[in-house]
Design a protein around this motif. Structure first.
Motif, mmCIF file in Angstrom:
data_model
loop_
_atom_site.group_PDB
_atom_site.id
_atom_site.type_symbol
_atom_site.label_atom_id
_atom_site.label_comp_id
_atom_site.label_asym_id
_atom_site.label_seq_id
_atom_site.Cartn_x
_atom_site.Cartn_y
_atom_site.Cartn_z
ATOM 1 N N LEU A 1 31.805 4.395 44.833
ATOM 2 C CA LEU A 1 31.935 5.400 43.783
ATOM 3 C C LEU A 1 32.059 4.714 42.431
ATOM 4 O O LEU A 1 32.582 3.599 42.341
ATOM 5 C CB LEU A 1 33.158 6.268 44.031
ATOM 6 N N GLU B 1 22.740 6.156 48.545
ATOM 7 C CA GLU B 1 21.771 6.423 47.485
ATOM 8 C C GLU B 1 20.369 6.090 47.974
ATOM 9 O O GLU B 1 20.120 4.994 48.475
ATOM 10 C CB GLU B 1 22.109 5.622 46.234
ATOM 11 N N SER C 1 34.871 13.646 46.700
ATOM 12 C CA SER C 1 33.892 12.899 47.492
ATOM 13 C C SER C 1 34.419 12.608 48.890
ATOM 14 O O SER C 1 35.407 11.906 49.061
ATOM 15 C CB SER C 1 33.542 11.588 46.782
ATOM 16 N N ARG D 1 29.076 7.116 50.403
ATOM 17 C CA ARG D 1 28.055 7.474 49.425
ATOM 18 C C ARG D 1 26.794 6.661 49.701
ATOM 19 O O ARG D 1 26.798 5.430 49.649
ATOM 20 C CB ARG D 1 28.561 7.219 48.013
ATOM 21 N N TYR E 1 26.639 12.173 50.436
ATOM 22 C CA TYR E 1 27.953 11.780 50.950
ATOM 23 C C TYR E 1 28.005 12.205 52.408
ATOM 24 O O TYR E 1 27.817 13.393 52.711
ATOM 25 C CB TYR E 1 29.075 12.444 50.156
ATOM 26 N N LYS F 1 26.591 2.789 48.436
ATOM 27 C CA LYS F 1 27.105 2.568 47.088
ATOM 28 C C LYS F 1 28.570 2.951 47.010
ATOM 29 O O LYS F 1 29.007 3.932 47.600
ATOM 30 C CB LYS F 1 26.320 3.401 46.065
ATOM 31 N N VAL G 1 21.400 11.291 46.195
ATOM 32 C CA VAL G 1 22.720 10.810 46.580
ATOM 33 C C VAL G 1 23.256 11.716 47.681
ATOM 34 O O VAL G 1 23.231 12.950 47.555
ATOM 35 C CB VAL G 1 23.692 10.810 45.381
#
Length: 442
Positions: free
Chosen positions: A398, A326, A320, A324, A367, A396, A365
């Motif tokens: 991980l 969402e 990742s 992040r 990244y 968010k 989602v």
């Protein structure tokens, strides 16, 4: 087990002998559920078992793999993403049935959709251009996964016709989609390597993404954006006396790590005979004893170097990068095109994406990093959220898969870079001990 009426007793016996047997035990280990798999050895059987567990987003904390002749024995220590044992009977039943069922269905509901496979050179804003083209061509994106690595991008996008809700089967429309997307992927400097394929075939998405990036030879390329990620350490040594090539991988632990490594070994036509997987804190240590399907060891320095590169790439593709984000909102036409355009206009680069639609609700989602591959400015993230909707787009963390519910166990150093190879006899005895088949391995 229900038998087909046309099977004779010998055919039933062969099926029984080759059908994996699964035992799920919550009583042995205080911190994890044990999933034990016994099966006849065949190419890909280990990947099948690992795939079932990772498709459920389970975390594999430890694993022991042993083979004896034509028989294969695996033990996986698994938890959910919160570090808890498995207690849901429906999940336990699904694991048992999926592993025990030969050629089980892994379509994940993608029937009735058209699959688009895209590979090319990654660049800022590429994803917004792809989704804009699809919206213009009346393609409704139902599900998609996007990976980037070493300046390359691979994406598997499942679409249907916006008007009819059916898969896209018209040959002229398919040709138009392929041509438009190929032009986007080519950009100014990727005339030869950009590829677009339209398919009705159903496949396991993440395994296919590994295959696409492997075919694109991403493992040989240099990254365009300088991501500051922690590199994985991979070594390959031959243990000629025992007839194995020994692969050691040390890297940061994450979900689906074991799947990514085993998938790559399997697709490169290597067979895992024995393995030990261990996690400690946020670190993972993996050791595999392998041969080619034809029984040959890793036979040259170029092959050893290529195997190391491919395993490093397998570990890093899903690592990742960035923040992040969402997105949860009502699905609508052009949603993805609008959202990714907003990212591009604010200088955000999408390093990985997972798109899904359930009951007209978009669950996406992303990244994201800044244009140079570094962590995005929080003010930029907040501006993007204001534009898209604070209630729809959220930052968010991980999933927390690094729970330190320490088990009493010996400290084991897994060799990486000049490590001393463990005695194979000791390895097998230890794995048989963990399988519960012997009382001691000392």
């Amino acid at each position: 087990m229900e038998w087909h009426a046309c099977l004779d007793e010998y055919e039933k016996l062969v099926i029984r002998m080759n059908t994996p047997r699964v035992v799920i035990d919550n009583g042995v280990c205080p911190t994890a559920t044990l999933v034990k798999v016994d099966s006849a050895r065949r190419h890909g059987i280990l990947l099948d078992a690992v795939q079932v567990l990772t498709d459920l987003n389970l975390s594999i904390k430890k694993a022991y793999i042993s083979s004896d002749g034509q028989w294969f024995m695996d033990v996986f220590h698994v938890t959910d993403l919160n570090g808890n044992k498995l207690t849901d009977e429906s999940v336990i039943s699904y694991i048992e049935q999926s592993i025990e069922t030969t050629h089980c269905d892994r379509s994940h509901g993608f029937n009735g959709l058209t699959a688009l496979e895209l590979t090319g050179t990654d660049r800022i804003g590429l994803l917004s251009e792809v989704f804009a083209v699809l919206a213009d061509l009346q393609c409704d994106v139902v599900d998609a996964k996007v990976w980037t690595h070493n300046g390359r991008i691979a994406s598997l996008i499942f679409v249907k016709d916006c008007n009819s809700g059916s898969p896209i089967e018209d040959s002229q429309q398919i040709d138009k989609i392929e041509a438009r997307l190929r032009n986007v992927l080519k950009g100014d400097n990727d005339i030869r390597s950009a590829k677009t394929t339209v398919s009705m075939a159903v496949t396991h998405t993440e395994r296919r993404l590994h295959q696409m990036m492997f075919a694109d030879r991403d493992y040989e390329r240099k990254p365009i954006l300088e991501h500051k990620s922690e590199l994985s350490a991979v070594t390959v040594q031959n243990w000629v006396e025992r007839g194995y090539s020994v692969v050691n991988v040390q890297c940061k632990d994450r979900t689906k790590l074991l799947f990514d490594v085993v998938c790559t070994l399997t697709d490169m036509q290597y067979v895992v005979f024995h393995a030990t997987i261990k996690t400690s804190g946020d670190k993972a240590y993996l050791e595999f004893y392998i041969r080619h399907r034809d029984g040959i060891l890793v036979s040259s320095e170029p092959e050893r170097h290529r195997l190391i590169q491919c395993l490093q790439a397998a570990v890093e593709r899903r690592a990742s990068e960035g923040v992040r984000l969402e997105l949860c909102t009502s699905d609508r036409q052009c949603l993805l095109a609008d959202v990714t355009r907003t990212f591009r206009e604010n200088g955000l680069n999408v390093t990985r994406a997972e798109i899904s639609t359930t009951s007209d609700v978009a669950l996406n989602v992303f990244y994201v990093t800044d244009a140079t591959g570094n962590l995005a400015d929080p003010k930029t993230i907040e501006a993007v959220r204001q534009k898209i909707g604070l209630g729809n787009l959220k930052v968010k963390e991980l999933p927390s898969v690094y729970h330190e519910k320490a088990e009493p166990e010996e400290q084991q150093a897994v060799g990486v870079g000049g490590a001393v190879l463990l005695s194979l006899g000791s390895l097998v005895r230890r794995n048989l001990y963990n399988l519960g088949l012997i009382k001691s391995y000392s």
